[in-house]
Design a protein around this motif. Structure first.
Motif, PDB file in Angstrom:
ATOM      1  N   HIS A 286       0.848  -1.197   0.000  1.00 16.52           N
ATOM      2  CA  HIS A 286       0.000   0.000   0.000  1.00 16.52           C
ATOM      3  C   HIS A 286       0.879   1.240   0.000  1.00 16.52           C
ATOM      4  O   HIS A 286       2.036   1.215   0.401  1.00 16.52           O
ATOM      5  CB  HIS A 286      -0.952   0.001   1.205  1.00 16.52           C
ATOM      6  CG  HIS A 286      -0.253  -0.055   2.529  1.00 16.52           C
ATOM      7  ND1 HIS A 286      -0.154  -1.221   3.259  1.00 16.52           N
ATOM      8  CD2 HIS A 286       0.392   0.891   3.249  1.00 16.52           C
ATOM      9  CE1 HIS A 286       0.500  -0.970   4.379  1.00 16.52           C
ATOM     10  NE2 HIS A 286       0.849   0.302   4.393  1.00 16.52           N
ATOM     11  N   ASN A 287       0.296   2.342  -0.468  1.00 15.88           N
ATOM     12  CA  ASN A 287       1.041   3.588  -0.629  1.00 15.88           C
ATOM     13  C   ASN A 287       1.188   4.284   0.727  1.00 15.88           C
ATOM     14  O   ASN A 287       0.213   4.501   1.441  1.00 15.88           O
ATOM     15  CB  ASN A 287       0.296   4.499  -1.618  1.00 15.88           C
ATOM     16  CG  ASN A 287       1.111   5.728  -1.982  1.00 15.88           C
ATOM     17  OD1 ASN A 287       2.281   5.839  -1.629  1.00 15.88           O
ATOM     18  ND2 ASN A 287       0.481   6.632  -2.705  1.00 15.88           N
ATOM     19  N   VAL A 288       2.446   4.628   1.065  1.00 13.78           N
ATOM     20  CA  VAL A 288       2.699   5.326   2.336  1.00 13.78           C
ATOM     21  C   VAL A 288       3.116   6.775   2.109  1.00 13.78           C
ATOM     22  O   VAL A 288       3.531   7.450   3.040  1.00 13.78           O
ATOM     23  CB  VAL A 288       3.786   4.585   3.145  1.00 13.78           C
ATOM     24  CG1 VAL A 288       3.320   3.202   3.550  1.00 13.78           C
ATOM     25  CG2 VAL A 288       5.098   4.522   2.354  1.00 13.78           C
ATOM     26  N   ASP A 289       2.961   7.251   0.855  1.00 11.43           N
ATOM     27  CA  ASP A 289       3.386   8.627   0.551  1.00 11.43           C
ATOM     28  C   ASP A 289       2.620   9.658   1.374  1.00 11.43           C
ATOM     29  O   ASP A 289       3.199  10.623   1.883  1.00 11.43           O
ATOM     30  CB  ASP A 289       3.173   8.931  -0.943  1.00 11.43           C
ATOM     31  CG  ASP A 289       4.114   8.117  -1.811  1.00 11.43           C
ATOM     32  OD1 ASP A 289       4.909   7.360  -1.240  1.00 11.43           O
ATOM     33  OD2 ASP A 289       4.056   8.244  -3.038  1.00 11.43           O
ATOM     34  N   ASP A 290       1.294   9.451   1.506  1.00  9.28           N
ATOM     35  CA  ASP A 290       0.482  10.455   2.198  1.00  9.28           C
ATOM     36  C   ASP A 290       0.885  10.591   3.666  1.00  9.28           C
ATOM     37  O   ASP A 290       0.830  11.681   4.242  1.00  9.28           O
ATOM     38  CB  ASP A 290      -1.004  10.114   2.084  1.00  9.28           C
ATOM     39  CG  ASP A 290      -1.288   8.678   2.498  1.00  9.28           C
ATOM     40  OD1 ASP A 290      -0.321   7.936   2.726  1.00  9.28           O
ATOM     41  OD2 ASP A 290      -2.472   8.310   2.597  1.00  9.28           O
ATOM     42  N   VAL A 291       1.331   9.488   4.287  1.00  9.95           N
ATOM     43  CA  VAL A 291       1.749   9.537   5.686  1.00  9.95           C
ATOM     44  C   VAL A 291       3.097  10.235   5.825  1.00  9.95           C
ATOM     45  O   VAL A 291       3.334  10.982   6.775  1.00  9.95           O
ATOM     46  CB  VAL A 291       1.813   8.119   6.283  1.00  9.95           C
ATOM     47  CG1 VAL A 291       2.315   8.151   7.718  1.00  9.95           C
ATOM     48  CG2 VAL A 291       0.440   7.456   6.218  1.00  9.95           C
ATOM     49  N   LEU A 292       3.991  10.012   4.862  1.00 11.90           N
ATOM     50  CA  LEU A 292       5.323  10.600   4.939  1.00 11.90           C
ATOM     51  C   LEU A 292       5.330  12.090   4.618  1.00 11.90           C
ATOM     52  O   LEU A 292       6.303  12.791   4.931  1.00 11.90           O
ATOM     53  CB  LEU A 292       6.263   9.873   3.965  1.00 11.90           C
ATOM     54  CG  LEU A 292       6.595   8.423   4.339  1.00 11.90           C
ATOM     55  CD1 LEU A 292       7.407   7.772   3.226  1.00 11.90           C
ATOM     56  CD2 LEU A 292       7.367   8.377   5.647  1.00 11.90           C
ATOM     57  N   ARG A 293       4.265  12.595   4.005  1.00 13.20           N
ATOM     58  CA  ARG A 293       4.232  14.011   3.631  1.00 13.20           C
ATOM     59  C   ARG A 293       4.094  14.931   4.834  1.00 13.20           C
ATOM     60  O   ARG A 293       4.350  16.130   4.749  1.00 13.20           O
ATOM     61  CB  ARG A 293       3.077  14.277   2.665  1.00 13.20           C
ATOM     62  CG  ARG A 293       3.341  13.808   1.269  1.00 13.20           C
ATOM     63  CD  ARG A 293       2.311  14.324   0.280  1.00 13.20           C
ATOM     64  NE  ARG A 293       0.957  13.908   0.584  1.00 13.20           N
ATOM     65  CZ  ARG A 293      -0.020  14.729   0.969  1.00 13.20           C
ATOM     66  NH1 ARG A 293       0.232  16.016   1.131  1.00 13.20           N
ATOM     67  NH2 ARG A 293      -1.233  14.275   1.199  1.00 13.20           N
ATOM     68  N   PHE A 294       3.637  14.411   5.976  1.00 13.07           N
ATOM     69  CA  PHE A 294       3.364  15.244   7.147  1.00 13.07           C
ATOM     70  C   PHE A 294       4.233  14.820   8.325  1.00 13.07           C
ATOM     71  O   PHE A 294       4.488  13.632   8.525  1.00 13.07           O
ATOM     72  CB  PHE A 294       1.893  15.127   7.558  1.00 13.07           C
ATOM     73  CG  PHE A 294       0.934  15.616   6.507  1.00 13.07           C
ATOM     74  CD1 PHE A 294       0.590  16.956   6.432  1.00 13.07           C
ATOM     75  CD2 PHE A 294       0.363  14.733   5.591  1.00 13.07           C
ATOM     76  CE1 PHE A 294      -0.297  17.406   5.473  1.00 13.07           C
ATOM     77  CE2 PHE A 294      -0.529  15.174   4.633  1.00 13.07           C
ATOM     78  CZ  PHE A 294      -0.858  16.514   4.575  1.00 13.07           C
ATOM     79  N   ASN A 295       4.679  15.828   9.074  1.00  8.71           N
ATOM     80  CA  ASN A 295       5.408  15.529  10.300  1.00  8.71           C
ATOM     81  C   ASN A 295       4.483  14.959  11.372  1.00  8.71           C
ATOM     82  O   ASN A 295       4.869  14.077  12.140  1.00  8.71           O
ATOM     83  CB  ASN A 295       6.090  16.797  10.829  1.00  8.71           C
ATOM     84  CG  ASN A 295       7.214  17.264   9.926  1.00  8.71           C
ATOM     85  OD1 ASN A 295       7.872  16.446   9.290  1.00  8.71           O
ATOM     86  ND2 ASN A 295       7.421  18.567   9.853  1.00  8.71           N
ATOM     87  N   ASP A 296       3.275  15.489  11.443  1.00  5.54           N
ATOM     88  CA  ASP A 296       2.280  15.017  12.408  1.00  5.54           C
ATOM     89  C   ASP A 296       1.249  14.176  11.666  1.00  5.54           C
ATOM     90  O   ASP A 296       0.545  14.680  10.776  1.00  5.54           O
ATOM     91  CB  ASP A 296       1.598  16.219  13.089  1.00  5.54           C
ATOM     92  CG  ASP A 296       0.751  15.776  14.286  1.00  5.54           C
ATOM     93  OD1 ASP A 296       0.447  14.578  14.400  1.00  5.54           O
ATOM     94  OD2 ASP A 296       0.391  16.655  15.094  1.00  5.54           O
ATOM     95  N   PRO A 297       1.124  12.891  11.998  1.00  7.02           N
ATOM     96  CA  PRO A 297       0.206  12.018  11.244  1.00  7.02           C
ATOM     97  C   PRO A 297      -1.265  12.413  11.386  1.00  7.02           C
ATOM     98  O   PRO A 297      -2.084  12.020  10.553  1.00  7.02           O
ATOM     99  CB  PRO A 297       0.464  10.632  11.845  1.00  7.02           C
ATOM    100  CG  PRO A 297       1.029  10.892  13.201  1.00  7.02           C
ATOM    101  CD  PRO A 297       1.823  12.148  13.071  1.00  7.02           C
ATOM    102  N   ILE A 298      -1.615  13.192  12.433  1.00  9.96           N
ATOM    103  CA  ILE A 298      -3.010  13.604  12.574  1.00  9.96           C
ATOM    104  C   ILE A 298      -3.420  14.503  11.419  1.00  9.96           C
ATOM    105  O   ILE A 298      -4.596  14.570  11.051  1.00  9.96           O
ATOM    106  CB  ILE A 298      -3.226  14.330  13.935  1.00  9.96           C
ATOM    107  CG1 ILE A 298      -4.725  14.326  14.311  1.00  9.96           C
ATOM    108  CG2 ILE A 298      -2.686  15.733  13.906  1.00  9.96           C
ATOM    109  CD1 ILE A 298      -5.245  12.975  14.708  1.00  9.96           C
ATOM    110  N   ASP A 299      -2.421  15.186  10.777  1.00 13.87           N
ATOM    111  CA  ASP A 299      -2.722  16.048   9.630  1.00 13.87           C
ATOM    112  C   ASP A 299      -3.184  15.226   8.436  1.00 13.87           C
ATOM    113  O   ASP A 299      -3.951  15.718   7.601  1.00 13.87           O
ATOM    114  CB  ASP A 299      -1.482  16.870   9.254  1.00 13.87           C
ATOM    115  CG  ASP A 299      -1.125  17.885  10.328  1.00 13.87           C
ATOM    116  OD1 ASP A 299      -2.028  18.289  11.078  1.00 13.87           O
ATOM    117  OD2 ASP A 299       0.064  18.262  10.426  1.00 13.87           O
ATOM    118  N   VAL A 300      -2.701  13.984   8.352  1.00 11.38           N
ATOM    119  CA  VAL A 300      -3.158  13.102   7.268  1.00 11.38           C
ATOM    120  C   VAL A 300      -4.659  12.843   7.398  1.00 11.38           C
ATOM    121  O   VAL A 300      -5.409  12.888   6.419  1.00 11.38           O
ATOM    122  CB  VAL A 300      -2.391  11.767   7.303  1.00 11.38           C
ATOM    123  CG1 VAL A 300      -2.837  10.854   6.168  1.00 11.38           C
ATOM    124  CG2 VAL A 300      -0.888  12.012   7.232  1.00 11.38           C
TER     125      VAL A 300
END
Length: 433
Positions: A286-300
């Motif tokens: 699965h794609n983990v790009d969206d999680v790595l784009r943010f320092n705080d995962p709550i922003d995802v």
């Protein structure tokens, strides 16, 4: 008195003129020229009626221009004079003047020089009073006019200053509008360049994920263990504050575990969280790009509350935090219902949970990208092997006996050609076992 004859106070040549003028000014309807009434017995309301008729314009100036009293009244009526007391004073003076005139008439027939002199002085005195009132009024009007002129001069000067300021502001506004237009064009160009850079960064991040080396994977595995430990601490603290029996709770997770010290029961809670978080560990990519784009995962979750990572957080939270436990923590199930409805609360407890979920999510994505990856578990009672296992409490005294696994804290992983040991809690095996 001269030769036994009393001379009048006013020359005889002037008496007729005065009588004529005041007759024109003060015409009475109720009192005749030859009235025999005593002037001192006249009622004041009769004079008031005559004054009213005078104010109402009954008396008009004749051709000879004798218009002393009506002129004053006309001036007063056209000047917006607000002095109520001064107006009453004028009327009182006019009443006294009319009374003096009546006395003057009565002194002529029969001719009485003393009465004529007294009436004459009274008339002159009242005329002097009227002149003073008129002069005071004109002076007041003059002062008001001067004050108004000065105010107008100041206002005109201020208006000119403000007009110059307005013109200067208009010129500045025009200049600023030109600058704004230029900055808008510049911003548009920079925004386009930024979008290109963002897309380029995303591409590089995706490439970096594909090129993850074993050292990076090692860091992710360590962060998974650390985040589980960090989430277990507030969970235990909240249970203790809510009145839960921690010994009983630890036994319900794994019974009959022999702990070296009572504080080691915390590992039971870490094992519970690990078991729930890694349950159904999927090796599907699965794609983990969206999680790595943010320092705080709550922003995802804020950006896309329905993404795959959001679904993962929702299912794992409902699996780990039992309704009874949450109700004892917060007094209600509002947070649970909020998560169940597809939303994500920004509370400290839930944020800490999401941070833990992010590392598990990344570990799954990395493991799925490598061929022949797998997760392995260690059963309770298994003899400790340093090759596959890591003792969570440090070094062992291998010369004094063998050890068995009492509790598996986190499972082990084989990703690519790298082996990551399972973390376990041990107890010493009896010789007769």
């Amino acid at each position: 008195m001269e030769g036994g004859v009393i001379k009048p106070a006013i020359p005889a040549s002037n008496i007729s003129d005065i009588v004529s003028k005041f007759a024109k000014v003060c015409k009475f309807r109720s009192i005749g020229v030859l009235s025999s009434e005593n002037p001192s017995h006249l009622q004041h309301h009769k004079f008031s009626n005559d004054v009213k008729s005078l104010v109402d314009g009954v008396q008009k100036p004749d051709s000879d221009g004798v218009n002393v009293i009506p002129e004053l009244i006309e001036v007063c009526s056209n000047c917006n004079w607000s002095g109520h007391d001064d107006v009453l004073k004028v009327f009182d003076i006019i009443s006294e003047l009319k009374l003096a005139y009546v006395q003057l008439q009565e002194a002529l027939i029969p001719y009485d020089p003393d009465k004529i002199k007294t009436a004459d002085e009274l008339v002159l005195s009242n005329l002097d009073k009227l002149c003073k009132v008129r002069c005071a009024f004109k002076e007041s009007q003059f002062q008001k006019s001067n004050s108004l002129s000065a105010c107008l001069t100041v206002l005109r000067a201020e208006i000119k200053v403000q007009e110059k300021l307005l013109e200067r502001l208009k010129a500045q506004a025009k200049k600023k509008d030109a600058e704004i237009s230029y900055l808008k064009r510049e911003f548009h160009d920079l925004d386009g360049k930024n979008r290109m850079l963002v897309e380029e960064i995303k591409c590089k991040e995706r490439e970096a994920i594909k090129r993850l080396n074993l050292s990076s994977v090692d860091n992710v595995v360590k962060e998974v263990s650390k985040s589980i430990h960090d989430f277990a601490k507030p969970l235990i603290a909240l249970m203790k504050a809510s009145g839960w029996d921690l010994d009983e709770a630890a036994s319900s997770i794994q019974d009959s575990v022999v702990y070296s010290v009572r504080s080691h029961k915390k590992y039971a809670f870490e094992a519970y969280i690990s078991r729930r978080m890694l349950y159904g560990f999927s090796l599907k990519s699965h794609n983990v790009d969206d999680v790595l784009r943010f320092n705080d995962p709550i922003d995802v979750l804020i950006e896309d509350p329905n993404c795959k990572f959001a679904e993962f957080c929702r299912s794992k939270y409902l699996l780990i935090v039992h309704p009874r436990i949450e109700a004892s923590f917060f007094g209600n199930l509002d947070q649970r219902n909020f998560v169940s409805s597809g939303k994500h609360p920004i509370t400290p407890f839930y944020q800490l949970f999401v941070k833990m979920a992010r590392w598990v999510w990344l570990l799954q994505g990395i493991a799925a990208s490598e061929p022949e990856s797998e997760m392995f578990v260690v059963n309770r009672g298994t003899e400790f092997s340093d090759y596959y296992m890591e003792n969570i409490e440090g070094l062992l005294d291998e010369q004094n006996g063998r050890y068995k696994v009492e509790l598996m804290i986190t499972p082990g992983f084989k990703i690519g050609n790298k082996l990551f040991k399972s973390r376990v809690y041990l107890s010493k095996r009896n010789n007769g076992y």
